[in-house]
Design a protein around this motif. Structure first.
Motif: not given
Length: 803
Positions: A391-392, A404, A407
């Protein structure tokens, strides 16, 4: 085999090699992979997914054994249904799943969402891109073909809702079986397909599904309806969704795909990694490197045979493969050398997993003091531990693009819009003509360059039209046709007072109050300010008439004053005659107040002056009539009327009747006086400057009082018409009042039925007509005697003559 999909495997292998050769990522660690095929079957998908999780060949669902494989993440799948079935199992073990096929994430259970990462944008963005594409080319009558599956249901529901909200209609909706090996479909019959094909209005057709859907549709058309290829009405602009690759299988390789020429396809954004072309060119079936797919792929692509494991050739008619065959010479529909969008998503997904794994190892090294760069440490890692680092992640892949997740667990690339021009050998030219970038600035989210598009040759490079009804041009509005969709309509001219300066307006706009629509009703033109001026031809005529009658009246007055001592002037009450002539002169002159631009003073004077002067004139006529009647009644012996004979009675009648009208006018001016106004509604093309009467009631009260005086005068004169003629002018007064009443009775309906400056003209005409009637009927006989027959103007002749 869909040979184009072999590139997906090569992209995976290439990405693994790049990472394993990079000393900066997971040093001293070699990543491996395992490939499974679900064959588009739900049962086999579940079975294979559980096999990936568990080492045992026999397994019990929902039972976690200690002999699990060292599985960190799974990449897949291309088709939504397969990804959905995989997620059912993988989310129980919290294993990261990176999908490389576009699908609607909202169809997945919310409990599964945190463990699913999309390497492509959600279908919702693709749906909006399709709508923007249709709006750009003004295609509002569009056909829909969709795969018969849950994802197809969701697509039709979502796209038709967007269509409805954006003024687009589906000309037809047809489902295609999701079973790739099935060549028959009860929902696609000869009559139905011909009905769609023979609709020349639906030129744009959206095809939703995956590559097998595309191949099946081509199979159905080629086998069942080959005549459609010659039918001009079946020349369509095919719009393919991102899940579809323009590909062929060996069975379809010789078939004609020409009707898909000029296709517009949404494609997952791709970028060519360095070294991938070399990697493809080094593929060789005789290479000692193991590749379980290469043998079948090579034989099907190049239509040759390879020796088996014993070095023997299969018993078939194909030539022996030399191993020198070149992939770059193969048609694009069979195998594409440029990295496709799906392959690029796989390539990026591998890098995402590797960087997340590297980040996790780095974190454990810094905070826990353990090294995970050894195979032993990596075996102890659990898949669920990878989620926080996935997720990061934020890095640049070897193609130079930033990677990347947002959300929602989505990679943030874009959709490319490709134009595909298919050649007779089923090779194609793929050109990027646009892009859908949802996260870009407003106005840059959808980009299209239609000059780069090569349409189907039958369109002659003219942008095709796909509408149910031709556009309504400016000046017209759409009219819904009963029983048809809102995209099918007729065109009507804008109603009176409205205009449209755009195409396909549902309702025309109303012009501003000071403007009016032109003849074509496509724009508004300023209204002309108008009033009854002295320069108008009508104004000149009325002015000339008023001055002429005024001059005549003045001459008559001068004549009577010059002959004031003659019997005919004396016999007809000289003072009343003078008063009547002066009032008639003022009547003619007061009509000039109605001409010219209305101003505050003229508006105050015109109606009140008209009412007062006419009341004076009619009062004089009434006084003359009553005086004659009283004079004859007084001649009878013993009559009590003798005391009324004289100027007192006449003066009283004139004064009292005039004062009543003066009182009405004073109340009118005190309560609601007339004022200058602009009438912008009565005339379509003009703004009429006029005097607003203020109180309409008071205006008609003034006219009503005049009418009452006129009726009384007419009645008295009519009753006195048979008195001896020597001193009696009642007969002439009767004619004059009959004419006077006729003019003003006809004035009311005429005045109410006219508009603008012609209302003023009607009132002026009535003033001049009624005044001229009084002048002519009462004074013309007397002027005739005074001027033409002076010998009759004596007391003896008047007594003898009856005229």
């Amino acid at each position: 085999m869909v040979t184009k999909f072999y590139q997906h495997i090569l992209a995976l292998a290439f990405a693994i090699n790049v990472i394993n050769e990079n000393p900066k990522i997971l040093p001293n660690v070699t990543l491996g992979f395992h490939i499974c095929d679900s064959y588009y079957d739900a049962k086999l998908t579940y079975h294979t997914t559980v096999e990936l999780v568990c080492k045992l060949h026999r397994f019990v669902p929902n039972y976690k054994c200690d002999t699990q494989k060292n599985l960190i993440a799974i990449i897949g799948a291309l088709v939504f249904d397969v990804s959905f079935h995989m997620a059912d199992i993988l989310h129980l073990y919290k294993i990261p799943q990176l999908t490389y096929g576009s699908f609607a994430k909202e169809l997945i259970d919310t409990t599964q969402v945190p463990f699913v990462y999309n390497m492509v944008l959600s279908e919702a963005h693709q749906h909006l891109g399709i709508v923007r594409l249709l709006q750009h080319f003004r295609w509002t009558w569009v056909g829909l073909f969709a795969v018969d599956s849950d994802s197809g249901d969701h697509f039709l529901h979502a796209i038709e809702l967007l269509f409805s909200n954006n003024g687009i209609c589906s000309a037809f909706t047809q489902r295609i079986t999701s079973q790739g090996h099935t060549f028959t479909n009860k929902e696609i019959g000869r009559f139905e397909l011909h009905k769609y094909a023979n609709d020349p209005k639906a030129r744009a057709v959206v095809l939703y599904g995956e590559t097998m859907t595309y191949l099946l549709l081509n199979t159905i058309i080629s086998l069942s309806f080959p005549e459609l290829k010659l039918d001009p009405s079946f020349t369509k602009v095919w719009i393919l969704t991102a899940q579809i690759d323009v590909a062929v299988t060996p069975l379809l390789r010789r078939w004609d795909f020409e009707f898909f020429q000029g296709t517009i396809s949404f494609a997952i954004h791709s970028n060519e990694p360095q070294g991938f072309q070399t990697f493809l060119q080094n593929r060789n079936p005789y290479s000692p490197q193991g590749d379980g797919f290469l043998r079948d792929f090579w034989e099907q692509v190049f239509e040759c045979s390879l020796p088996n494991s014993l070095g023997l050739m299969e018993d078939n008619d194909d030539e022996r493969c030399s191993g020198e065959e070149k992939l770059e010479r193969v048609p694009s529909s069979v195998f594409e050398m440029a990295m496709s969008g799906h392959s690029y998503s796989i390539y990026t997904a591998v890098h995402a997993i590797a960087h997340a794994l590297h980040a996790m190892c780095t974190f454990r090294t810094k905070h826990q003091g353990t090294l995970c760069s050894t195979g032993l440490e990596l075996q102890n890692l659990q898949p669920w531990q990878l989620h926080l680092f996935l997720q990061g992640i934020l890095f640049n892949n070897s193609a130079g693009e930033k990677v990347s997740f947002d959300d929602h667990g989505e990679f943030v690339p874009s959709f490319d819009i490709m134009n595909i021009y298919i050649f007779p050998n089923n090779s194609f030219l793929k050109t990027e003509v646009g892009r859908v970038v949802p996260h870009a600035l407003e106005g840059e989210q959808f980009i299209i360059n239609e000059d780069l598009i090569m349409w189907h040759r039958k369109f002659n490079q003219v942008v095709p039209i796909s509408v149910c009804s031709d556009s309504c041009p400016p000046g017209q509005q759409k009219k819904k046709e009963e029983g048809k969709k809102f995209c099918c309509f007729s065109c009507d001219l804008c109603p009176e007072g409205k205009f449209s300066n755009q195409t396909n307006l549902k309702e025309c706009f109303k012009c501003p109050e000071d403007q009016y629509p032109n003849k074509n009703r496509d724009r508004c033109t300023p209204k002309v300010i108008t009033y009854l001026s002295y320069e108008d031809s009508l104004g000149i005529s009325l002015t000339s008439a008023a001055l002429s009658f005024s001059l005549i009246t003045a001459l008559v007055l001068k004549t009577f004053i010059r002959h004031k001592d003659t019997p005919i002037v004396i016999a007809n009450n000289r003072d009343l005659t003078y008063a009547l002539l002066i009032s008639l002169l003022l009547c003619f002159l007061c009509s000039l107040l109605f001409l010219g631009q209305p101003r505050k003073l003229t508006c105050l004077l015109r109606q009140s002056a008209f009412g007062l002067i006419f009341s004076l004139a009619v009062s004089c006529v009434l006084a003359k009539t009553i005086t004659v009647v009283v004079a004859f009644m007084a001649t009878k012996p013993g009559s009590s009327m003798r005391k009324w004979v004289g100027k007192r009675l006449a003066n009283s009648i004139v004064f009292s009747c005039s004062m009543i009208q003066a009182g009405i006018c004073m109340v009118w001016l005190a309560t609601s006086p007339p004022f200058p106004d602009m009438d912008i509604h009565s005339q379509t093309t003009e703004i009429v400057m006029e005097c607003n009467e203020g109180s309409v009631l008071m205006f008609y009260l003034v006219l009503g009082y005049l009418g009452l005086l006129a009726i009384i005068s007419f009645t008295v004169a009519f009753l006195a018409r048979k008195l001896p003629d020597t001193f009696n002018e009642a007969k002439f007064i009767t004619f004059s009042m009959l004419l006077f009443c006729s003019v003003w009775v006809s004035f009311v309906p005429t005045y109410l039925s006219t508009k603008g400056k012609y209302m003023v003209a009607v009132e002026i005409f009535s003033i001049l007509g009624s005044s001229a009637g009084l002048l002519c009927c009462i004074f013309s006989p007397k002027c005739y005697i005074i001027i033409m027959r002076p010998e009759l103007n004596s007391k003896e002749q008047l007594i003898k003559r009856k005229f």
